[in-house]
Design an enzyme around this catalytic site. Structure first.
Site, mmCIF file in Angstrom:
data_model
loop_
_atom_site.group_PDB
_atom_site.id
_atom_site.type_symbol
_atom_site.label_atom_id
_atom_site.label_comp_id
_atom_site.label_asym_id
_atom_site.label_seq_id
_atom_site.Cartn_x
_atom_site.Cartn_y
_atom_site.Cartn_z
ATOM 1 N N LYS A 115 -8.231 -3.873 -7.680
ATOM 2 C CA LYS A 115 -8.012 -3.090 -6.438
ATOM 3 C C LYS A 115 -6.754 -2.260 -6.661
ATOM 4 O O LYS A 115 -5.642 -2.755 -6.578
ATOM 5 C CB LYS A 115 -7.816 -4.058 -5.261
ATOM 6 C CG LYS A 115 -8.186 -3.517 -3.902
ATOM 7 C CD LYS A 115 -7.442 -2.293 -3.462
ATOM 8 C CE LYS A 115 -6.106 -2.581 -2.813
ATOM 9 N NZ LYS A 115 -5.335 -1.341 -2.525
ATOM 10 N N CYS B 117 10.244 -2.168 -10.646
ATOM 11 C CA CYS B 117 10.726 -3.460 -10.159
ATOM 12 C C CYS B 117 11.859 -3.966 -11.043
ATOM 13 O O CYS B 117 12.525 -4.922 -10.705
ATOM 14 C CB CYS B 117 9.591 -4.467 -10.124
ATOM 15 S SG CYS B 117 8.959 -4.803 -11.762
ATOM 16 N N SER C 152 5.034 -5.414 -3.160
ATOM 17 C CA SER C 152 6.243 -5.794 -2.412
ATOM 18 C C SER C 152 6.230 -7.289 -2.095
ATOM 19 O O SER C 152 5.161 -7.924 -2.043
ATOM 20 C CB SER C 152 6.290 -4.995 -1.111
ATOM 21 O OG SER C 152 5.145 -5.298 -0.349
ATOM 22 N N GLU D 176 -3.974 2.617 -3.153
ATOM 23 C CA GLU D 176 -4.630 3.795 -2.575
ATOM 24 C C GLU D 176 -3.801 5.060 -2.790
ATOM 25 O O GLU D 176 -4.297 6.175 -2.660
ATOM 26 C CB GLU D 176 -4.932 3.578 -1.087
ATOM 27 C CG GLU D 176 -3.736 3.301 -0.192
ATOM 28 C CD GLU D 176 -3.325 1.818 -0.161
ATOM 29 O OE1 GLU D 176 -3.348 1.154 -1.219
ATOM 30 O OE2 GLU D 176 -2.958 1.345 0.933
ATOM 31 N N GLU E 32 15.603 -3.961 -1.167
ATOM 32 C CA GLU E 32 15.085 -3.169 -2.284
ATOM 33 C C GLU E 32 14.996 -1.720 -1.823
ATOM 34 O O GLU E 32 14.312 -1.423 -0.842
ATOM 35 C CB GLU E 32 13.693 -3.681 -2.686
ATOM 36 C CG GLU E 32 13.118 -2.921 -3.848
ATOM 37 C CD GLU E 32 11.773 -3.454 -4.326
ATOM 38 O OE1 GLU E 32 10.949 -3.873 -3.493
ATOM 39 O OE2 GLU E 32 11.542 -3.443 -5.550
HETATM 40 P P1 NAD Z 1 2.735 -2.801 -1.682
HETATM 41 O O1 NAD Z 1 3.048 -4.229 -1.502
HETATM 42 O O2 NAD Z 1 2.910 -1.908 -0.507
HETATM 43 O O3 NAD Z 1 1.216 -2.606 -2.155
HETATM 44 C C1 NAD Z 1 0.703 -3.314 -3.260
HETATM 45 C C2 NAD Z 1 -0.806 -3.489 -3.075
HETATM 46 O O4 NAD Z 1 -1.047 -4.250 -1.886
HETATM 47 C C3 NAD Z 1 -1.556 -2.167 -2.922
HETATM 48 O O5 NAD Z 1 -2.757 -2.240 -3.661
HETATM 49 C C4 NAD Z 1 -1.829 -2.087 -1.419
HETATM 50 O O6 NAD Z 1 -3.025 -1.418 -1.121
HETATM 51 C C5 NAD Z 1 -1.902 -3.544 -0.996
HETATM 52 N N1 NAD Z 1 -1.406 -3.794 0.378
HETATM 53 C C6 NAD Z 1 -0.449 -3.092 1.051
HETATM 54 N N2 NAD Z 1 -0.227 -3.649 2.254
HETATM 55 C C7 NAD Z 1 -1.035 -4.723 2.349
HETATM 56 C C8 NAD Z 1 -1.247 -5.726 3.361
HETATM 57 N N3 NAD Z 1 -0.589 -5.704 4.505
HETATM 58 N N4 NAD Z 1 -2.158 -6.696 3.117
HETATM 59 C C9 NAD Z 1 -2.829 -6.733 1.947
HETATM 60 N N5 NAD Z 1 -2.672 -5.811 0.968
HETATM 61 C C10 NAD Z 1 -1.787 -4.814 1.159
HETATM 62 O O7 NAD Z 1 3.599 -2.283 -2.933
HETATM 63 P P2 NAD Z 1 3.752 -0.797 -3.474
HETATM 64 O O8 NAD Z 1 4.551 -0.015 -2.485
HETATM 65 O O9 NAD Z 1 2.435 -0.272 -3.917
HETATM 66 O O10 NAD Z 1 4.619 -1.066 -4.787
HETATM 67 C C11 NAD Z 1 6.011 -1.175 -4.798
HETATM 68 C C12 NAD Z 1 6.450 -2.609 -4.791
HETATM 69 O O11 NAD Z 1 5.894 -3.300 -5.886
HETATM 70 C C13 NAD Z 1 7.966 -2.774 -4.952
HETATM 71 O O12 NAD Z 1 8.392 -3.749 -4.055
HETATM 72 C C14 NAD Z 1 8.131 -3.239 -6.388
HETATM 73 O O13 NAD Z 1 9.296 -3.988 -6.652
HETATM 74 C C15 NAD Z 1 6.914 -4.072 -6.538
HETATM 75 N N6 NAD Z 1 6.579 -4.276 -7.937
HETATM 76 C C16 NAD Z 1 6.877 -5.497 -8.454
HETATM 77 C C17 NAD Z 1 6.631 -5.746 -9.789
HETATM 78 C C18 NAD Z 1 6.981 -7.075 -10.384
HETATM 79 O O14 NAD Z 1 6.655 -7.296 -11.532
HETATM 80 N N7 NAD Z 1 7.622 -7.981 -9.675
HETATM 81 C C19 NAD Z 1 6.067 -4.748 -10.597
HETATM 82 C C20 NAD Z 1 5.762 -3.516 -10.026
HETATM 83 C C21 NAD Z 1 6.027 -3.294 -8.680
#
Ligand code: NAD
Length: 485
Positions: free
Chosen positions: A174, A282, A227, A177, A376
């Site tokens: 998945k 991250c 996140s 988006e 963050e």
């Molecule tokens: P996000 O959490 O907003 O989204 C990640 C995924 O979750 C997406 O596919 C999104 O569609 C889905 N999603 C969003 N809201 C949701 C909800 N309420 N319920 C279920 N699914 C949901 O993250 P982002 O903005 O796409 O990415 C940035 C974040 O990712 C930052 O916090 C970054 O630190 C983190 N990140 C962490 C690592 C790691 O290895 N720890 C690596 C890359 C990115």
């Protein structure tokens, strides 16, 4: 619209979602309309799970030495198509084409690791008693799923796709988006490499699909990267449904700088860490803890940060909402008394006025109570906090709820050793701004940066994507031997 509407990928083909709801895909580089992405329904996921379960029957029985041949070919295809992929990543994510290329190089390295799995996956065998042997083997789980974020449209999917599939699972991915384009090319290249239909499916969408993945009775394991807020939701929901889950969350990475650090090397490393991928990593440096008198290093850091040119060697942040949020952190810190040494607010790039750019920003005299110090930021911003001792600096680092990365800059081996021992993070750097372990070392943070057991890459992934079968065998026992003794 530059590209046709995006489709799901099921049974080796691009297919329409049954949903009529879609979102526009906007390039952060210039605000141009790239495509639309469907907000799929659980019934789209259902189709993918059915074909994956069918494909699993054959794929899981294909010898691993044959399965990895697909990834040897995939690696060559990534190499052949790396410039095209890098540009696509840059368009959808906003990072520079060079950063897109670095992401593909890392995807190649991850694929190489998957190619080595036959060497690592051998089980154990021992004669435990006369005529009795015990052996273990790693058995694939079945249908598994990966939910990925926007910041690495190729690398994060390649954390899981090659290993999970080479180990015999069938996967549903998945994508975010916000960046749904390049994953389609990855799926196509995997098909071209000979991956059988149904082994990998791509289902686009939002939280509705994520919830459906967590709830689906025939999905055995879920990885999530994103996140911390959503990592907690996914981890709780997937494990409540008795699935194996590993959910990586956000980060707040601290770099500790001692007065004996080499100024030029330290400044260059910190600048690259805080502003690479526009700070949307991250592993990005988010806080610098300046220990004692390091003003000469901070001066040098400002010089390096001013060399970061938005729209040139500094990419865009993902969208307007992100840009506003990041600028708000800087505004609040300024209001609370911090000093903005290099100010990246109100940045526009000529000819790309609708792009979402922020210049590299250095904030000095930040105090731990400011939001910019606690949360963050996910932008090209570094907050400098001042301390008198290394222990005070470590206390600041230890108190942050995350635990992805921490680094120390020093020429003193004992000080470096002390930080390695006391930093509360899963990945530690010494004179390294972005301490991402290269393959075969595994990737994973601690605390609120990781929910679940183990790391997402490297040998850890073998434990995550397989279960152990333990077999005890008795052949031709000799008369009179009590084999249970
Ligand atoms: P996000 O959490 O907003 O989204 C990640 C995924 O979750 C997406 O596919 C999104 O569609 C889905 N999603 C969003 N809201 C949701 C909800 N309420 N319920 C279920 N699914 C949901 O993250 P982002 O903005 O796409 O990415 C940035 C974040 O990712 C930052 O916090 C970054 O630190 C983190 N990140 C962490 C690592 C790691 O290895 N720890 C690596 C890359 C990115």
């Amino acid at each position: 619209m530059k590209y046709p509407p995006i489709k799901n990928f099921i049974q080796g083909k691009f297919v329409d979602s049954i949903s009529e709801e879609s979102l526009n895909v906007i390039s952060p580089i210039d605000g141009s309309h790239l495509s639309t992405v469907p907000m799929s329904e659980p019934s789209d996921l259902e189709k993918a799970v059915i074909v994956a379960a069918e494909a699993f029957k054959t794929w899981s029985k294909t010898p691993i030495k044959d399965r990895v041949q697909v990834f040897f070919r995939f690696k060559s295809l990534l190499e052949k198509n790396k410039n095209e992929l890098a540009n696509l990543i840059s368009e959808e994510n906003g990072k520079t084409p060079e950063e897109g290329l670095a992401e593909i190089e890392k995807s190649i390295e991850l694929t190489e690791f998957a190619c080595s799995l036959p060497q690592l996956i051998t089980g154990e065998l021992l004669d435990v008693s006369k005529g009795i042997e015990c052996r273990t083997e790693h058995v694939p789980l079945g249908v598994v799923a990966s939910i990925v974020p926007f910041n690495f449209p190729s690398m994060v999917p390649c954390w899981t796709i090659p290993n999970a599939i080479a180990l015999g699972n069938c996967m549903i991915i998945k994508p975010s988006e916000k960046v749904p384009l390049s994953i389609g090319r990855i799926a196509e290249l995997l098909s071209e490499a000979g991956l059988p239909e149904g082994v990998l499916s791509v289902i686009h969408g939002n939280n509705k699909i994520v919830d459906a993945i967590c709830d689906h009775p025939n999905i055995e394991a879920v990885t999530f990267v994103g996140s911390t807020k959503v990592a907690k939701i996914v981890y709780r929901r997937a494990t409540q449904n008795y699935k194996r889950c590993l959910a990586l969350g956000g980060a707040k990475n601290h770099l500790l700088v001692l007065p004996d650090a080499i100024p030029e090397m330290t400044a260059k490393n910190i600048t690259a860490s805080m502003s690479g991928c526009a700070g949307q990593r991250c592993m990005a440096a988010s806080a610098m803890v300046a220990i004692g008198d390091v003003d000469h290093i901070i001066d040098r850091l400002c010089v390096e940060a001013r060399k970061m040119i938005p729209g040139g060697n500094l990419g865009a942040v993902i969208d307007k909402e992100s840009k506003n949020r990041i600028e708000e952190y800087i505004n609040e810190a300024e209001k609370m008394g911090a000093k903005i040494l290099v100010d990246g607010r109100n940045t526009t790039v000529s000819g790309k006025e609708n792009g979402t750019y922020i210049g590299a920003t250095i904030i000095d005299f930040v105090t731990p109570d400011m939001s910019v110090a606690k949360e963050e930021v996910f932008g090209p911003v570094i907050s400098i906090m001042r301390t008198k001792t290394l222990d005070e600096a470590l206390a600041i680092e230890n108190n942050n709820p995350y635990g992805n990365a921490a680094s120390v800059f020093t020429q003193n081996g004992a000080a470096a050793r002390y930080v390695i021992e006391h930093a509360n993070a899963g990945m530690v750097g010494v004179n390294v701004g972005v301490p991402v372990p290269r393959e075969p070392f595994s990737f994973g943070g601690w605390n609120e940066s990781r929910f679940g057991v183990g790391d997402i890459t490297g040998k850890s992934s073998i434990e995550f994507w397989t279960k152990l079968k333990k077999t005890t065998t008795k052949w031709n026992p000799q008369a009179g031997v009590n084999w249970m003794s």
